[in-house]
Design a protein around this motif. Structure first.
Motif, PDB file in Angstrom:
ATOM      1  N   GLY A 172      -0.438 -15.333 -16.746  1.00 30.84           N
ATOM      2  CA  GLY A 172      -1.503 -14.609 -16.074  1.00 30.84           C
ATOM      3  C   GLY A 172      -2.680 -15.499 -15.792  1.00 30.84           C
ATOM      4  O   GLY A 172      -3.025 -16.361 -16.593  1.00 30.84           O
ATOM      5  N   HIS A 173      -3.260 -15.288 -14.631  1.00 34.62           N
ATOM      6  CA  HIS A 173      -4.494 -16.007 -14.293  1.00 34.62           C
ATOM      7  C   HIS A 173      -5.472 -14.999 -13.727  1.00 34.62           C
ATOM      8  O   HIS A 173      -5.165 -14.380 -12.718  1.00 34.62           O
ATOM      9  CB  HIS A 173      -4.236 -17.117 -13.269  1.00 34.62           C
ATOM     10  N   PRO A 174      -6.576 -14.721 -14.344  1.00 37.45           N
ATOM     11  CA  PRO A 174      -7.140 -15.405 -15.493  1.00 37.45           C
ATOM     12  C   PRO A 174      -6.390 -15.093 -16.793  1.00 37.45           C
ATOM     13  O   PRO A 174      -6.251 -15.960 -17.639  1.00 37.45           O
ATOM     14  CB  PRO A 174      -8.577 -14.917 -15.542  1.00 37.45           C
ATOM     15  N   ASP A 175      -5.921 -13.873 -17.001  1.00 41.64           N
ATOM     16  CA  ASP A 175      -5.034 -13.568 -18.119  1.00 41.64           C
ATOM     17  C   ASP A 175      -4.279 -12.281 -17.792  1.00 41.64           C
ATOM     18  O   ASP A 175      -4.676 -11.509 -16.924  1.00 41.64           O
ATOM     19  CB  ASP A 175      -5.795 -13.452 -19.452  1.00 41.64           C
ATOM     20  N   VAL A 176      -3.172 -12.058 -18.494  1.00 44.73           N
ATOM     21  CA  VAL A 176      -2.279 -10.942 -18.184  1.00 44.73           C
ATOM     22  C   VAL A 176      -2.990  -9.600 -18.333  1.00 44.73           C
ATOM     23  O   VAL A 176      -2.896  -8.736 -17.458  1.00 44.73           O
ATOM     24  CB  VAL A 176      -1.014 -10.993 -19.067  1.00 44.73           C
ATOM     25  N   GLU A 177      -3.687  -9.404 -19.440  1.00 46.65           N
ATOM     26  CA  GLU A 177      -4.307  -8.095 -19.691  1.00 46.65           C
ATOM     27  C   GLU A 177      -5.341  -7.725 -18.631  1.00 46.65           C
ATOM     28  O   GLU A 177      -5.418  -6.577 -18.220  1.00 46.65           O
ATOM     29  CB  GLU A 177      -4.925  -8.063 -21.089  1.00 46.65           C
ATOM     30  N   THR A 178      -6.122  -8.683 -18.178  1.00 43.84           N
ATOM     31  CA  THR A 178      -7.114  -8.417 -17.133  1.00 43.84           C
ATOM     32  C   THR A 178      -6.430  -7.952 -15.852  1.00 43.84           C
ATOM     33  O   THR A 178      -6.868  -6.980 -15.221  1.00 43.84           O
ATOM     34  CB  THR A 178      -7.947  -9.685 -16.844  1.00 43.84           C
ATOM     35  N   ILE A 179      -5.363  -8.618 -15.471  1.00 46.11           N
ATOM     36  CA  ILE A 179      -4.648  -8.269 -14.242  1.00 46.11           C
ATOM     37  C   ILE A 179      -3.988  -6.902 -14.373  1.00 46.11           C
ATOM     38  O   ILE A 179      -4.041  -6.083 -13.452  1.00 46.11           O
ATOM     39  CB  ILE A 179      -3.575  -9.333 -13.893  1.00 46.11           C
ATOM     40  N   VAL A 180      -3.371  -6.634 -15.523  1.00 48.69           N
ATOM     41  CA  VAL A 180      -2.708  -5.335 -15.728  1.00 48.69           C
ATOM     42  C   VAL A 180      -3.743  -4.212 -15.707  1.00 48.69           C
ATOM     43  O   VAL A 180      -3.522  -3.166 -15.083  1.00 48.69           O
ATOM     44  CB  VAL A 180      -1.896  -5.339 -17.039  1.00 48.69           C
ATOM     45  N   ASP A 181      -4.868  -4.421 -16.362  1.00 49.63           N
ATOM     46  CA  ASP A 181      -5.938  -3.413 -16.330  1.00 49.63           C
ATOM     47  C   ASP A 181      -6.425  -3.180 -14.902  1.00 49.63           C
ATOM     48  O   ASP A 181      -6.640  -2.034 -14.490  1.00 49.63           O
ATOM     49  CB  ASP A 181      -7.115  -3.841 -17.207  1.00 49.63           C
ATOM     50  N   GLN A 182      -6.579  -4.259 -14.154  1.00 48.37           N
ATOM     51  CA  GLN A 182      -7.011  -4.151 -12.757  1.00 48.37           C
ATOM     52  C   GLN A 182      -5.966  -3.386 -11.938  1.00 48.37           C
ATOM     53  O   GLN A 182      -6.307  -2.542 -11.112  1.00 48.37           O
ATOM     54  CB  GLN A 182      -7.217  -5.557 -12.182  1.00 48.37           C
TER      55      GLN A 182
END
Length: 102
Positions: free
Chosen positions: A68-78
């Motif tokens: 993930g870029h910037p990280d997986v959790e940020t992208i999934v939340d988005q």
């Protein structure tokens, strides 16, 4: 005409048929190489285009790998912010990523 100068015609680029690999050792090797290539391409996409990317992959043995870029959790939340109806079905992906990251 000199025999050394005669070129054999090549078959060119051959199209490989896509089918599941039956031998487990070959399957694991192919998975590892393709996973690395996929993550590398995702990283290049982030660098070249300035986009956010998240990939979660489950190996044939059930192990979880993520990029993930910037990280997986940020992208999934988005993603779930823009698609709120999908969230109950996607929670297992977040949990799998968190468990793999520990």
């Amino acid at each position: 005409m000199d025999l050394a100068m005669v070129k054999k015609p090549s078959k060119g680029r051959q199209k490989n048929e896509i089918a599941k690999i039956q031998k487990k050792k070959h399957l694991q090797v192919t998975f590892s190489k393709r996973r690395s290539g996929l993550f590398k391409k995702a990283s290049e996409l982030c660098t070249l285009c300035g986009v956010n990317v998240s990939i979660i992959v489950f190996s044939p043995t059930g192990k979880v790998f993520s990029f993930g870029h910037p990280d997986v959790e940020t992208i999934v939340d988005q993603f779930f912010t823009y698609n709120p109806l999908l969230e109950p079905n996607g929670l297992h992906l977040i949990e799998a990523h968190r468990n793999a990251s520990i």
